[in-house]
Design a protein around this motif. Structure first.
Motif, short mmCIF file in Angstrom:
data_model
loop_
_atom_site.label_atom_id
_atom_site.label_comp_id
_atom_site.label_asym_id
_atom_site.label_seq_id
_atom_site.Cartn_x
_atom_site.Cartn_y
_atom_site.Cartn_z
N ILE A 40 20.04 29.69 36.98
CA ILE A 40 19.42 28.41 36.61
C ILE A 40 19.30 27.50 37.83
O ILE A 40 18.25 26.89 38.06
N LEU A 41 20.34 27.43 38.63
CA LEU A 41 20.31 26.56 39.81
C LEU A 41 19.28 27.03 40.83
O LEU A 41 18.69 26.21 41.54
N CYS A 42 19.05 28.33 40.89
CA CYS A 42 18.19 28.90 41.94
C CYS A 42 16.80 29.30 41.44
O CYS A 42 16.12 30.09 42.10
N HIS A 43 16.36 28.79 40.28
CA HIS A 43 15.11 29.35 39.73
C HIS A 43 13.86 28.91 40.51
O HIS A 43 12.94 29.69 40.66
N ASP A 44 13.75 27.68 40.95
CA ASP A 44 12.70 27.21 41.88
C ASP A 44 11.36 27.93 41.76
O ASP A 44 10.90 28.57 42.71
N GLY A 45 10.70 27.80 40.64
CA GLY A 45 9.42 28.44 40.44
C GLY A 45 8.28 27.85 41.24
O GLY A 45 7.19 28.41 41.28
N GLU A 46 8.52 26.74 41.92
CA GLU A 46 7.47 26.10 42.72
C GLU A 46 7.36 26.70 44.12
O GLU A 46 6.42 26.39 44.85
N VAL A 47 8.34 27.50 44.51
CA VAL A 47 8.37 28.01 45.87
C VAL A 47 7.37 29.16 46.04
O VAL A 47 7.21 30.00 45.16
N TYR A 48 6.66 29.16 47.20
CA TYR A 48 5.74 30.25 47.51
C TYR A 48 6.52 31.43 48.09
O TYR A 48 7.11 31.32 49.17
N GLU A 49 6.54 32.56 47.40
CA GLU A 49 7.24 33.74 47.88
C GLU A 49 6.47 35.00 47.48
O GLU A 49 6.16 35.20 46.31
N GLN A 50 6.21 35.84 48.46
CA GLN A 50 5.55 37.11 48.15
C GLN A 50 6.56 38.09 47.54
O GLN A 50 6.23 38.82 46.60
N LYS A 51 7.76 38.07 48.08
CA LYS A 51 8.78 38.99 47.57
C LYS A 51 10.16 38.36 47.81
O LYS A 51 10.33 37.50 48.68
N LEU A 52 11.12 38.83 47.03
CA LEU A 52 12.45 38.24 47.12
C LEU A 52 13.48 39.25 46.64
O LEU A 52 13.20 40.08 45.76
N LYS A 53 14.67 39.16 47.21
CA LYS A 53 15.81 39.95 46.75
C LYS A 53 17.07 39.13 46.98
O LYS A 53 17.09 38.23 47.83
N PRO A 54 18.14 39.42 46.24
CA PRO A 54 19.40 38.72 46.50
C PRO A 54 19.92 39.10 47.88
O PRO A 54 19.72 40.22 48.35
N LYS A 55 20.59 38.14 48.54
CA LYS A 55 21.23 38.48 49.81
C LYS A 55 22.29 39.56 49.59
O LYS A 55 22.46 40.47 50.40
N GLU A 56 23.00 39.42 48.48
CA GLU A 56 24.00 40.41 48.07
C GLU A 56 24.18 40.28 46.56
O GLU A 56 24.41 39.18 46.07
N ILE A 57 24.05 41.38 45.85
CA ILE A 57 24.21 41.32 44.40
C ILE A 57 25.64 40.87 44.07
O ILE A 57 26.60 41.42 44.59
N ASN A 58 25.72 39.85 43.23
CA ASN A 58 27.02 39.28 42.86
C ASN A 58 27.79 38.77 44.07
O ASN A 58 29.02 38.77 44.08
N GLY A 59 27.05 38.31 45.08
CA GLY A 59 27.69 37.96 46.35
C GLY A 59 28.11 36.52 46.48
O GLY A 59 28.39 36.07 47.60
N LYS A 60 28.17 35.77 45.40
CA LYS A 60 28.59 34.38 45.46
C LYS A 60 29.87 34.17 44.65
O LYS A 60 30.07 34.78 43.61
N SER A 61 30.66 33.23 45.14
CA SER A 61 31.87 32.82 44.44
C SER A 61 31.59 31.50 43.74
O SER A 61 30.55 30.88 43.93
N TRP A 62 32.56 31.05 42.94
CA TRP A 62 32.42 29.72 42.33
C TRP A 62 32.33 28.65 43.42
O TRP A 62 31.60 27.67 43.29
N GLN A 63 33.05 28.84 44.50
CA GLN A 63 33.00 27.88 45.60
C GLN A 63 31.59 27.81 46.18
O GLN A 63 31.07 26.72 46.47
N ASP A 64 30.95 28.97 46.35
CA ASP A 64 29.56 29.01 46.85
C ASP A 64 28.63 28.29 45.88
O ASP A 64 27.73 27.53 46.30
N HIS A 65 28.82 28.55 44.59
CA HIS A 65 27.97 27.93 43.57
C HIS A 65 28.07 26.41 43.60
O HIS A 65 27.06 25.70 43.61
N PHE A 66 29.29 25.89 43.64
CA PHE A 66 29.47 24.44 43.61
C PHE A 66 28.98 23.80 44.91
O PHE A 66 28.53 22.65 44.91
N LYS A 67 29.03 24.53 45.99
CA LYS A 67 28.48 24.03 47.26
C LYS A 67 26.97 23.87 47.14
O LYS A 67 26.40 22.85 47.56
#
Length: 403
Positions: free
Chosen positions: A175-202
């Motif tokens: 939800i925080l990262c949905h940003d449908g307004e951004v122009y992107e040809q392709k996208l992938k996660p930097k790392e699947i499940n690669g964020k912690s709660w600390q990363d999320h709150f940051k």
């Protein structure tokens, strides 16, 4: 319930066997607060449970009267926010089914992605951003406001003050990262499940402040929703504009008509099939060069001919005069509500129709702590951000008549 029956129910509800190696399984779901005891006899997988919590929330109920692109227009045939999120869910789950992603996670992100949108669509978001900066609240972002509702301001239990819905990290990240307004040809996660709660709150805090972090979903499910957001609105907004006689179908750029089509049905099908063709055997989810070029041109057409001119529907001489009038309405409601908070006017709408839902009976979990911290403007912003368009107009007229 018989133990053997419970085992059968749990087996039938499982999704892990239906997903591929890019998907996030239900067993990988992470919650901030442990729920093992209360979940013992809950047959729903984690992300399925999150969908239920979202659709039963009050902020989800308010989708029903939230505008999408065109606001202040009495026409039931145009797209509203409630329909938009369903379209995003349908398209992203179609993508998820082909790419073997977790469709429960996709549905939760889709249905929750626009919960933070204030009245009057993106123009309302811009005005709340302006007000936020005037009161030293940092920036305003509907992405982060949606997470704020779900994490802090919604109730799970009716007899307790709001503590959020304890959704999974994966859903809140999408939800925080949905940003449908951004122009992107392709996208992938930097790392699947690669964020912690600390990363999320940051990332959450940054979205409400400097907004410098480039937020990328940590799941392919989140990426699918992010790209489906554009697919869901790009052609649909054109159809709405044609229905309202704002543009003509012949106005669509020739290159876009040739490559993508000239109806929402054709545009959606072209974009979805190209995305699937280019993503099935790739580490990215995205489009071909030709389709993406046409999509960028069509987006620019929508901005130039629809989004930047939609306010001309109002009975004003120009766009700026209407935006100025709407800003005055937001500021009046904000200032009056803030005054009621400062004077402890417990009979005011902001207390009766906002704080009393969130707080305990002594106002000790929301109102009083923020008052002691000197953050009453934050409550006024929460109040306006949670309004439907109809309620916004009712409150404005009520306040205006008392001036």
């Amino acid at each position: 319930m018989k133990p053997d029956d419970l085992k059968i129910y749990l087996l039938h509800m499982r999704k892990d066997a239906d997903i591929g190696n890019r998907a996030i399984s239900d067993s990988e779901a992470v919650r901030y607060c442990d729920e093992d005891a209360e979940s013992e006899f809950d047959i729903r997988p984690s992300f399925f449970r999150d969908v239920d919590r979202i659709v039963h929330s009050l902020c989800y109920s308010r989708y029903i009267d939230r505008s999408q692109v065109f606001f202040g227009i009495n026409n039931a045939n145009i797209t509203h926010r409630s329909l938009h999120v369903i379209l995003v869910s349908r398209i992203s789950r179609q993508i998820g089914r082909i790419l073997k992603l977790n469709n429960d996670l996709i549905e939760a992100i889709s249905l929750g992605h626009d919960l933070g949108h204030p009245p009057a669509g993106h123009l309302g978001e811009e005005i709340l951003d302006y007000i936020s900066k005037q009161y030293d609240l940092g920036a305003f972002s509907h992405n982060s406001q949606g997470v704020r509702w779900l994490t802090y301001l919604e109730k799970r239990f009716p007899d307790e003050p709001a503590k959020g819905l304890n959704l999974t990290l994966q859903v809140l990240d999408g939800i925080l990262c949905h940003d449908g307004e951004v122009y992107e040809q392709k996208l992938k996660p930097k790392e699947i499940n690669g964020k912690s709660w600390q990363d999320h709150f940051k990332e959450y805090d940054d979205a409400f402040n400097e907004n410098k972090i480039k937020r990328i979903p940590m799941s392919y499910e989140g990426v699918a929703v992010r790209l489906a957001d554009t697919i869901s609105y790009i052609g649909r907004d054109i159809e709405d504009a044609i229905l309202l006689k704002f543009i003509k179908r012949s106005d669509i750029p020739p290159y876009c008509k040739e490559i993508l089509g000239d109806t929402n049905r054709k545009i959606m099908k072209t974009l979805i099939m190209d995305l699937l063709d280019n993503s099935l055997n790739s580490e990215y989810i995205g489009y071909s060069v030709e389709i993406f070029a046409a999509l960028k041109e069509l987006k620019q057409f929508n901005y130039d001919k629809i989004y930047s001119r939609r306010n001309l529907f109002k009975n004003t001489s120009n766009k700026e005069s209407y935006e100025s009038e709407l800003k005055k309405q937001f500021c009046l409601i904000f200032d009056k509500s803030l005054n009621d908070l400062e004077k402890e006017n417990y009979k005011a709408p902001i207390f009766k129709e906002h704080i009393e839902y969130i707080d305990d009976k002594n106002y000790s979990t929301y109102y009083k702590p923020l008052k002691e911290e000197g953050k009453l403007p934050l409550i006024a912003r929460d109040y306006i951000a949670g309004m439907s368009d109809k309620y916004f107009n009712e409150i404005f007229n009520s306040f205006r008549n008392k001036i």
